[in-house]
Scaffold this active site. Structure first.
Site, PDB file in Angstrom:
ATOM      1  N   HIS A   1     -10.177  -4.601  -3.280  1.00  0.00           N
ATOM      2  CA  HIS A   1      -8.854  -4.905  -2.740  1.00  0.00           C
ATOM      3  C   HIS A   1      -8.965  -5.265  -1.260  1.00  0.00           C
ATOM      4  O   HIS A   1      -9.705  -4.649  -0.516  1.00  0.00           O
ATOM      5  CB  HIS A   1      -7.856  -3.771  -2.965  1.00  0.00           C
ATOM      6  CG  HIS A   1      -8.295  -2.435  -2.453  1.00  0.00           C
ATOM      7  ND1 HIS A   1      -9.239  -1.657  -3.092  1.00  0.00           N
ATOM      8  CD2 HIS A   1      -7.919  -1.726  -1.359  1.00  0.00           C
ATOM      9  CE1 HIS A   1      -9.412  -0.534  -2.426  1.00  0.00           C
ATOM     10  NE2 HIS A   1      -8.626  -0.545  -1.350  1.00  0.00           N
ATOM     11  N   LEU A   2      -8.211  -6.285  -0.887  1.00  0.00           N
ATOM     12  CA  LEU A   2      -8.151  -6.756   0.488  1.00  0.00           C
ATOM     13  C   LEU A   2      -6.910  -6.170   1.142  1.00  0.00           C
ATOM     14  O   LEU A   2      -5.802  -6.320   0.624  1.00  0.00           O
ATOM     15  CB  LEU A   2      -8.085  -8.288   0.533  1.00  0.00           C
ATOM     16  CG  LEU A   2      -7.794  -8.925   1.888  1.00  0.00           C
ATOM     17  CD1 LEU A   2      -8.970  -8.723   2.839  1.00  0.00           C
ATOM     18  CD2 LEU A   2      -7.477 -10.400   1.734  1.00  0.00           C
ATOM     19  N   HIS A   3      -7.092  -5.519   2.280  1.00  0.00           N
ATOM     20  CA  HIS A   3      -5.963  -4.988   3.046  1.00  0.00           C
ATOM     21  C   HIS A   3      -5.421  -6.076   3.960  1.00  0.00           C
ATOM     22  O   HIS A   3      -6.184  -6.769   4.631  1.00  0.00           O
ATOM     23  CB  HIS A   3      -6.407  -3.805   3.916  1.00  0.00           C
ATOM     24  CG  HIS A   3      -6.780  -2.596   3.150  1.00  0.00           C
ATOM     25  ND1 HIS A   3      -5.891  -1.594   2.857  1.00  0.00           N
ATOM     26  CD2 HIS A   3      -7.962  -2.214   2.607  1.00  0.00           C
ATOM     27  CE1 HIS A   3      -6.505  -0.650   2.167  1.00  0.00           C
ATOM     28  NE2 HIS A   3      -7.779  -1.009   2.005  1.00  0.00           N
TER      29      HIS A   3
ATOM     30  N   ASP B   1       0.861  -1.178   0.000  1.00  0.00           N
ATOM     31  CA  ASP B   1       0.000   0.000   0.000  1.00  0.00           C
ATOM     32  C   ASP B   1       0.904   1.238   0.000  1.00  0.00           C
ATOM     33  O   ASP B   1       1.919   1.265   0.691  1.00  0.00           O
ATOM     34  CB  ASP B   1      -0.897  -0.006   1.243  1.00  0.00           C
ATOM     35  CG  ASP B   1      -2.012   1.017   1.175  1.00  0.00           C
ATOM     36  OD1 ASP B   1      -1.693   2.232   1.137  1.00  0.00           O
ATOM     37  OD2 ASP B   1      -3.177   0.624   1.186  1.00  0.00           O
ATOM     38  N   ILE B   2       0.536   2.271  -0.766  1.00  0.00           N
ATOM     39  CA  ILE B   2       1.382   3.472  -0.832  1.00  0.00           C
ATOM     40  C   ILE B   2       1.261   4.336   0.420  1.00  0.00           C
ATOM     41  O   ILE B   2       2.110   5.189   0.657  1.00  0.00           O
ATOM     42  CB  ILE B   2       1.090   4.332  -2.084  1.00  0.00           C
ATOM     43  CG1 ILE B   2      -0.347   4.826  -2.105  1.00  0.00           C
ATOM     44  CG2 ILE B   2       1.430   3.577  -3.350  1.00  0.00           C
ATOM     45  CD1 ILE B   2      -0.601   5.899  -3.142  1.00  0.00           C
TER      46      ILE B   2
END
Length: 173
Positions: A134-136, A66-67
């Site tokens: 999207h899955l974190h 993740d950015i």
């Protein structure tokens, strides 16, 4: 007496600030995502049009950092097929969630992260910044700041753990 009044005013201001953040964050997120991206950034990453390093890849999904990491380790598992969000899925799509979850869990183990230390979940509209499912995968939870704990708060209206996401889909008509 003056100190007590000052503390009450301070608490009141903090509460007002948190409520304001909770109310306006979804709108700001929506507007910024609409204006900042004419195309899907995650589709660009998947297709190689972005310099983002893919950490792991299968025929069905990719995993990358993740950015704006919420903790020491913060990765996203993103299906290669463009799906706007969890809300776009049906009961028949639970396997997509299972695939992302299993892939993320295995990936985190390769990074030396025990699954009990990891937070795995999805944001739900309008609380998403990129309109691509999207899955974190975030770890360790203990290193998350107060703001990140709020943004990724389990069981909240804006962030659903994997099991909650599956239950949501199972009960969806």
């Amino acid at each position: 007496m003056i100190i007590v009044q000052s503390q009450k005013k301070c608490k009141k201001l903090i509460c007002i600030g948190l409520v304001t953040l909770a109310v306006f964050l979804p709108f700001w997120t929506y507007l910024s995502s609409q204006s900042a991206m004419a195309t899907c950034i995650f589709c660009d990453i998947i297709s190689g049009k972005s310099p983002t390093k893919i950490e792991f890849e299968t025929d069905d999904y990719v995993i990358f950092k993740d950015i704006k990491p919420a903790s020491d380790h913060h990765y996203l598992a993103v299906p290669k097929k463009h799906i706007e969000s969890l809300v776009a899925l049906t009961k028949d799509d639970i396997e997509i969630v299972n695939t992302l979850e299993n892939g993320m869990r295995k990936f985190l183990v390769t990074k030396g992260i025990e699954n009990k230390e990891a937070l795995l979940g999805f944001h739900v509209p309008p609380f998403i910044t990129v309109k691509h499912l999207h899955l974190h995968g975030i770890a360790p939870r203990s290193n998350m700041s107060f703001l990140m704990r709020f943004i990724f708060k389990p069981h909240s209206a804006w962030f659903k753990l994997v099991d909650e996401a599956k239950e949501y889909l199972q009960n969806k008509l």
